[in-house]
Design a protein around this motif. Structure first.
Motif, mmCIF file in Angstrom:
data_model
loop_
_atom_site.group_PDB
_atom_site.id
_atom_site.type_symbol
_atom_site.label_atom_id
_atom_site.label_comp_id
_atom_site.label_asym_id
_atom_site.label_seq_id
_atom_site.Cartn_x
_atom_site.Cartn_y
_atom_site.Cartn_z
ATOM 1 N N GLU A 177 0.815 -1.209 0.000
ATOM 2 C CA GLU A 177 0.000 0.000 0.000
ATOM 3 C C GLU A 177 0.855 1.268 0.000
ATOM 4 O OE1 GLU A 177 -4.141 1.233 2.147
ATOM 5 O OE2 GLU A 177 -2.476 0.698 3.472
ATOM 6 N N ASP A 178 2.002 1.252 0.701
ATOM 7 C CA ASP A 178 2.802 2.461 0.822
ATOM 8 C C ASP A 178 3.555 2.833 -0.457
ATOM 9 O OD1 ASP A 178 4.526 0.345 0.882
ATOM 10 O OD2 ASP A 178 5.706 1.052 2.583
ATOM 11 N N LYS A 179 3.474 1.974 -1.498
ATOM 12 C CA LYS A 179 4.125 2.266 -2.767
ATOM 13 C C LYS A 179 3.154 2.799 -3.821
ATOM 14 C CE LYS A 179 7.905 -1.092 -2.304
ATOM 15 N NZ LYS A 179 8.584 -2.249 -2.937
ATOM 16 N N ARG A 180 1.896 2.911 -3.477
ATOM 17 C CA ARG A 180 0.880 3.327 -4.450
ATOM 18 C C ARG A 180 0.810 4.832 -4.626
ATOM 19 N NH1 ARG A 180 -3.874 -0.614 -2.001
ATOM 20 N NH2 ARG A 180 -2.859 -2.608 -2.497
ATOM 21 N N GLY A 181 1.251 5.574 -3.648
ATOM 22 C CA GLY A 181 1.155 7.028 -3.702
ATOM 23 C C GLY A 181 0.573 7.579 -2.418
ATOM 24 N N LEU A 182 0.123 8.817 -2.462
ATOM 25 C CA LEU A 182 -0.416 9.481 -1.280
ATOM 26 C C LEU A 182 -1.883 9.829 -1.468
ATOM 27 C CD1 LEU A 182 2.481 11.945 -0.348
ATOM 28 C CD2 LEU A 182 1.893 9.788 0.771
ATOM 29 N N TYR A 183 -2.670 9.529 -0.445
ATOM 30 C CA TYR A 183 -4.080 9.895 -0.400
ATOM 31 C C TYR A 183 -4.211 11.199 0.401
ATOM 32 C CZ TYR A 183 -4.434 4.907 -1.505
ATOM 33 O OH TYR A 183 -4.275 3.667 -2.077
ATOM 34 N N GLY A 184 -5.177 12.006 0.037
ATOM 35 C CA GLY A 184 -5.373 13.280 0.722
ATOM 36 C C GLY A 184 -6.753 13.401 1.330
ATOM 37 N N ALA A 185 -6.835 14.169 2.415
ATOM 38 C CA ALA A 185 -8.116 14.392 3.079
ATOM 39 C C ALA A 185 -8.117 15.756 3.742
ATOM 40 C CB ALA A 185 -8.392 13.302 4.117
ATOM 41 N N PHE A 186 -9.293 16.400 3.756
ATOM 42 C CA PHE A 186 -9.473 17.584 4.582
ATOM 43 C C PHE A 186 -9.424 17.153 6.046
ATOM 44 C CE2 PHE A 186 -11.695 19.004 0.697
ATOM 45 C CZ PHE A 186 -11.031 20.199 0.489
ATOM 46 N N TYR A 187 -8.759 17.953 6.833
ATOM 47 C CA TYR A 187 -8.519 17.627 8.237
ATOM 48 C C TYR A 187 -9.105 18.764 9.067
ATOM 49 C CZ TYR A 187 -5.404 16.811 12.305
ATOM 50 O OH TYR A 187 -4.866 16.590 13.554
ATOM 51 N N PHE A 188 -10.268 18.527 9.677
ATOM 52 C CA PHE A 188 -10.969 19.556 10.432
ATOM 53 C C PHE A 188 -10.859 19.295 11.923
ATOM 54 C CE2 PHE A 188 -14.154 20.049 6.693
ATOM 55 C CZ PHE A 188 -13.208 20.781 5.997
ATOM 56 N N GLY A 189 -10.580 20.325 12.673
ATOM 57 C CA GLY A 189 -10.544 20.244 14.130
ATOM 58 C C GLY A 189 -10.775 21.627 14.704
ATOM 59 N N ARG A 190 -10.278 21.862 15.899
ATOM 60 C CA ARG A 190 -10.388 23.188 16.500
ATOM 61 C C ARG A 190 -9.192 23.427 17.409
ATOM 62 N NH1 ARG A 190 -14.079 20.284 19.514
ATOM 63 N NH2 ARG A 190 -13.609 20.113 21.734
ATOM 64 N N ILE A 191 -8.942 24.674 17.692
ATOM 65 C CA ILE A 191 -7.827 25.044 18.560
ATOM 66 C C ILE A 191 -8.180 24.707 20.005
ATOM 67 C CG2 ILE A 191 -6.380 26.936 19.383
ATOM 68 C CD1 ILE A 191 -6.969 28.413 16.792
ATOM 69 N N SER A 192 -7.326 23.927 20.647
ATOM 70 C CA SER A 192 -7.542 23.606 22.060
ATOM 71 C C SER A 192 -6.539 24.323 22.952
ATOM 72 C CB SER A 192 -7.429 22.099 22.293
ATOM 73 O OG SER A 192 -6.107 21.656 22.040
ATOM 74 N N HIS A 193 -5.434 24.769 22.359
ATOM 75 C CA HIS A 193 -4.419 25.465 23.156
ATOM 76 C C HIS A 193 -3.572 26.311 22.230
ATOM 77 C CE1 HIS A 193 -1.564 26.084 26.470
ATOM 78 N NE2 HIS A 193 -0.609 25.938 25.564
ATOM 79 N N VAL A 194 -3.261 27.523 22.665
ATOM 80 C CA VAL A 194 -2.375 28.392 21.901
ATOM 81 C C VAL A 194 -1.596 29.255 22.881
ATOM 82 C CG1 VAL A 194 -4.187 30.141 21.586
ATOM 83 C CG2 VAL A 194 -2.236 30.088 20.033
ATOM 84 N N SER A 195 -0.272 29.297 22.697
ATOM 85 C CA SER A 195 0.597 30.064 23.586
ATOM 86 C C SER A 195 1.885 30.385 22.854
ATOM 87 C CB SER A 195 0.880 29.288 24.883
ATOM 88 O OG SER A 195 1.570 28.083 24.576
ATOM 89 N N SER A 239 -1.819 5.392 3.501
ATOM 90 C CA SER A 239 -2.865 4.409 3.771
ATOM 91 C C SER A 239 -4.197 4.894 3.224
ATOM 92 C CB SER A 239 -2.986 4.168 5.280
ATOM 93 O OG SER A 239 -4.164 3.459 5.590
ATOM 94 N N GLN A 240 -4.891 4.026 2.514
ATOM 95 C CA GLN A 240 -6.186 4.401 1.953
ATOM 96 C C GLN A 240 -7.212 4.674 3.047
ATOM 97 O OE1 GLN A 240 -7.569 1.579 -0.955
ATOM 98 N NE2 GLN A 240 -8.780 3.105 -2.034
ATOM 99 N N LYS A 241 -6.997 4.106 4.237
ATOM 100 C CA LYS A 241 -7.871 4.340 5.378
ATOM 101 C C LYS A 241 -7.316 5.423 6.300
ATOM 102 C CE LYS A 241 -9.642 -0.416 5.412
ATOM 103 N NZ LYS A 241 -9.786 -1.656 6.228
ATOM 104 N N PHE A 242 -6.241 6.072 5.867
ATOM 105 C CA PHE A 242 -5.612 7.152 6.627
ATOM 106 C C PHE A 242 -5.203 6.699 8.024
ATOM 107 C CE2 PHE A 242 -8.252 9.139 3.406
ATOM 108 C CZ PHE A 242 -7.376 10.046 2.839
ATOM 109 N N GLU A 243 -4.592 5.516 8.060
ATOM 110 C CA GLU A 243 -4.108 4.995 9.333
ATOM 111 C C GLU A 243 -2.743 5.556 9.712
ATOM 112 O OE1 GLU A 243 -4.174 0.858 8.408
ATOM 113 O OE2 GLU A 243 -6.239 0.576 9.113
ATOM 114 N N TYR A 244 -2.026 6.098 8.722
ATOM 115 C CA TYR A 244 -0.693 6.625 8.971
ATOM 116 C C TYR A 244 -0.621 8.060 8.461
ATOM 117 C CZ TYR A 244 -0.217 1.557 8.656
ATOM 118 O OH TYR A 244 -0.428 0.219 8.773
ATOM 119 N N LEU A 245 0.162 8.869 9.156
ATOM 120 C CA LEU A 245 0.363 10.260 8.754
ATOM 121 C C LEU A 245 1.658 10.368 7.959
ATOM 122 C CD1 LEU A 245 -0.320 13.284 8.872
ATOM 123 C CD2 LEU A 245 0.923 13.391 11.042
#
Length: 277
Positions: free
Chosen positions: A113-131, A215-221
């Motif tokens: 799987e790691d030789k097929r290329g890179l899959y992309g996804a929008f990654y939504f979250g929120r700020i929990s800490h900033v300093s 990973s097609q299931k986005f198991e790895y970053l």
């Protein structure tokens, strides 16, 4: 955090592989007078030494090769930002192709799987800490509040004047989804150079980035781009502008489902306080 897969065509537009974007040009030439001086001195040095060297090179390899070498050196101030942008964009993907998350496995020539290329996804979250911190290894006790940096500017960074290293923003993104082990949610923390643009960041603001995975299931970053915080301007957080920002902003504005998903990740200050308790 919400992960929404992106098809290859849209991903190829968002993560630019073409000419440098205005933000990438600005990053190369610097945002402070010190950075701009260093970039200009480097470009002048390469051009001067390159043209000077091309003259002597002409005696060894001939006029044709020396002329090409000298021309590249003379126009280095135009070519250097493109070479730098190409290098950073290549480092983001590691030279791997972008592929659709919905592609069937039979389509690929590789079983791994790691030789097929890179899959992309929008990654939504929120700020929990900033300093603000002086070093990425600083403990929470050594953090400064953004309120302490009212009136701050990169041009007048006191720490950089004393040590040569600027203040850093400590930026943490999270969600409130409990995992299988009972954790309160997933968190991601980054450090990047402090900027006056970050003074408007607040806990609870929704955040968008692009996540790449082998990973097609986005198991790895595999890689993560700079962050967009729409409610702060928009404000962009990160060391390098990998994203073609106007294109991403246009996609978010035109797609109501994406925009609503992003906004749903945000929380008011009182919600965040209750969650942290």
């Amino acid at each position: 955090m919400v992960l929404l897969p992106i098809d290859k065509d849209d991903l190829g537009q968002i993560i630019t592989k073409r000419l440098p974007t205005p933000a990438q040009y600005a990053t190369y030439w610097g945002r402070t007078s010190r950075e701009q001086y260093n970039a200009a001195f480097e470009a002048f040095g390469v051009s001067f030494l390159g043209v000077f060297g091309a003259y002597f090179l002409s005696f060894a390899v001939g006029q044709f090769v020396a002329t090409i070498f000298g021309t590249i050196a003379a126009f280095w101030f135009l070519l250097a930002p493109e070479f730098k942008a190409y290098q950073r964009n290549w480092e983001l993907t590691g030279g791997r192709e972008l592929v659709d998350p919905w592609t069937e496995e039979d389509y690929f020539d590789y079983n791994e799987e790691d030789k097929r290329g890179l899959y992309g996804a929008f990654y939504f979250g929120r700020i929990s800490h900033v300093s603000v911190v002086e070093d990425p290894t600083d403990s929470p006790d050594a953090e400064y509040s953004l309120d302490d940096f009212e009136g701050y500017s990169m041009e007048k960074d006191d720490l950089e004047k004393l040590t040569g290293e600027p203040y850093l923003l400590r930026f943490r993104v999270t969600d409130d989804e409990k995992d299988d082990y009972g954790s309160n949610g997933r968190e991601l923390q980054i450090h990047t150079r402090m900027s006056e643009e970050y003074l408007s960041l607040e806990i609870g603001m929704p955040v968008c980035s692009i996540l790449l995975s082998s990973s097609q299931k986005f198991e790895y970053l595999a890689a993560l781009t700079d962050f967009c915080i729409p409610d702060a301007g928009p404000c962009w957080v990160g060391d390098y502008p990998y994203i073609d920002r106007p294109i991403l902003e246009n996609i978010l504005i035109k797609d109501d489902d994406l925009w609503n998903s992003l906004q749903n990740e945000g929380r008011g200050q009182w919600d965040v306080d209750d969650w942290e308790d």
